[in-house]
Structure formats: C-alpha cells, structure tokens
Design a protein around this motif. Structure first.
Motif, PDB file in Angstrom:
ATOM      1  N   GLY A 187      21.048   2.833  17.483  1.00 12.63           N
ATOM      2  CA  GLY A 187      20.990   4.249  17.149  1.00 12.63           C
ATOM      3  C   GLY A 187      19.658   4.875  17.497  1.00 12.63           C
ATOM      4  O   GLY A 187      18.795   4.275  18.131  1.00 12.63           O
ATOM      5  N   ALA A 188      19.498   6.111  17.038  1.00 14.44           N
ATOM      6  CA  ALA A 188      18.324   6.929  17.371  1.00 14.44           C
ATOM      7  C   ALA A 188      17.251   6.811  16.298  1.00 14.44           C
ATOM      8  O   ALA A 188      17.062   7.710  15.489  1.00 14.44           O
ATOM      9  N   TRP A 189      16.545   5.708  16.274  1.00 17.10           N
ATOM     10  CA  TRP A 189      15.466   5.486  15.312  1.00 17.10           C
ATOM     11  C   TRP A 189      14.189   6.153  15.798  1.00 17.10           C
ATOM     12  O   TRP A 189      13.860   6.093  16.975  1.00 17.10           O
ATOM     13  N   GLN A 190      13.455   6.757  14.868  1.00 23.21           N
ATOM     14  CA  GLN A 190      12.176   7.386  15.171  1.00 23.21           C
ATOM     15  C   GLN A 190      11.065   6.641  14.446  1.00 23.21           C
ATOM     16  O   GLN A 190      11.149   6.420  13.241  1.00 23.21           O
ATOM     17  N   ARG A 191      10.037   6.279  15.189  1.00 24.86           N
ATOM     18  CA  ARG A 191       8.886   5.581  14.609  1.00 24.86           C
ATOM     19  C   ARG A 191       7.879   6.606  14.112  1.00 24.86           C
ATOM     20  O   ARG A 191       7.525   7.536  14.842  1.00 24.86           O
ATOM     21  N   GLU A 192       7.421   6.417  12.871  1.00 28.01           N
ATOM     22  CA  GLU A 192       6.404   7.295  12.301  1.00 28.01           C
ATOM     23  C   GLU A 192       5.029   6.657  12.458  1.00 28.01           C
ATOM     24  O   GLU A 192       4.912   5.463  12.692  1.00 28.01           O
ATOM     25  N   ARG A 193       4.011   7.450  12.295  1.00 27.01           N
ATOM     26  CA  ARG A 193       2.630   6.966  12.398  1.00 27.01           C
ATOM     27  C   ARG A 193       2.376   5.950  11.267  1.00 27.01           C
ATOM     28  O   ARG A 193       2.746   6.180  10.124  1.00 27.01           O
ATOM     29  N   PRO A 194       1.721   4.819  11.578  1.00 30.44           N
ATOM     30  CA  PRO A 194       1.419   3.824  10.544  1.00 30.44           C
ATOM     31  C   PRO A 194       0.539   4.397   9.433  1.00 30.44           C
ATOM     32  O   PRO A 194      -0.362   5.189   9.686  1.00 30.44           O
ATOM     33  N   VAL A 195       0.813   3.970   8.199  1.00 24.09           N
ATOM     34  CA  VAL A 195       0.031   4.368   7.032  1.00 24.09           C
ATOM     35  C   VAL A 195      -0.281   3.100   6.248  1.00 24.09           C
ATOM     36  O   VAL A 195       0.630   2.361   5.874  1.00 24.09           O
ATOM     37  N   ALA A 196      -1.557   2.836   6.018  1.00 22.44           N
ATOM     38  CA  ALA A 196      -2.008   1.672   5.250  1.00 22.44           C
ATOM     39  C   ALA A 196      -1.414   0.369   5.787  1.00 22.44           C
ATOM     40  O   ALA A 196      -0.989  -0.497   5.033  1.00 22.44           O
ATOM     41  N   GLY A 197      -1.355   0.223   7.105  1.00 23.55           N
ATOM     42  CA  GLY A 197      -0.875  -1.012   7.713  1.00 23.55           C
ATOM     43  C   GLY A 197       0.634  -1.145   7.783  1.00 23.55           C
ATOM     44  O   GLY A 197       1.142  -2.154   8.258  1.00 23.55           O
ATOM     45  N   LEU A 198       1.380  -0.153   7.316  1.00 24.46           N
ATOM     46  CA  LEU A 198       2.837  -0.190   7.350  1.00 24.46           C
ATOM     47  C   LEU A 198       3.359   0.889   8.294  1.00 24.46           C
ATOM     48  O   LEU A 198       2.848   2.004   8.314  1.00 24.46           O
TER      49      LEU A 198
END
Length: 136
Positions: free
Chosen positions: A15-26
């Motif tokens: 599917g159409a997954w969107q990656r978000e900017r990492p926050v606190a190593g996650l």
C-alpha cells in the motif's frame, strides 16, 4: 513493496505508506487506518532467549498472544506480543527481530481488530543484510 528502514534493515509494506521524520530515534510510517513505529535496539552478550525474557518484562501485561520463531532473511530470531483494544487503537503488535548484537523493534497499530494478518506478515518480512545469519 520492500522498503529500507535503515542501512541494514528492510520490510515489505503493501500500500501507500508514508514515512515521517524520525523523532527521538523512532521513525513512524502511516497509511490510512494503520501505522508502524520503528526503532533499533542493541544488545551485548545476551542470548535471544535472554533478550526475549527482558522484553517480556518491559511490555504491558496481559497480551492476547505471544509468538516466538526462528528467523529468516538474515534475522536470527523473532518475537511478538499482540494486544487488543489499547485506547484509540484497536490492536497493537509489538514485533522484535534479532541478529547477533542488534535488533529491530516494530510496533504495528490498526483500528481493524479483525485483520491482524497484515501486521504479522510485515513483521515476518523484516530482513537484515550483512549478519552472519544471512542465507539461513
């Protein structure tokens, strides 16, 4: 579709997954009705059984199920805990994949309690390049 999680780890996500900017190593990935949180973990001088036991102590009590498996795709072992009805999410799958000395935590969340198959399939699709387990 195979997606890189970092330099060594990758996963199949349909599917159409969107990656978000990492926050606190996650890093969080999202698609409508589903999300996945990814973080690396490092263990030194511990067996897979010891690691799984320590994770079990840190997770919330009363999972619906626990799964432990031998690995594949460069992964030495896998473990997962499934929870249902955790606040605004209807189920959460905490998945762990291990190589020698490092691991990957993936947390899959969905509003559809009837469809956990996608999360288990994604968790099992995690591979690691360059470990001594590759090719097993």
């Amino acid at each position: 579709m195979r997606r890189k999680l970092d330099d060594a780890w990758s996963i199949d996500l349909t599917g159409a997954w969107q990656r978000e900017r990492p926050v606190a190593g996650l890093t969080t990935w999202r698609t409508p009705g589903r999300s996945m949180r990814v973080g690396g973990v490092v263990w030194r001088c511990a067996s897979a059984a010891d690691i799984i036991a320590s994770i079990d102590l840190e997770l919330p009590a009363d999972p619906v199920g626990k799964v432990g498996e031998g690995g594949s795709g460069g992964v030495g072992a896998r473990a997962a805990w499934l929870y249902r009805d955790t606040g605004d999410a209807h189920y959460t799958l905490y998945g762990y994949n291990f190589t020698d000395g490092e691991g990957l935590e993936t947390v899959f969340v969905s509003a559809d309690t009837a469809d956990t198959a996608w999360a288990f399939a994604a968790w099992r699709s995690v591979t690691h390049e360059g470990s001594q387990h590759a090719g097993r």
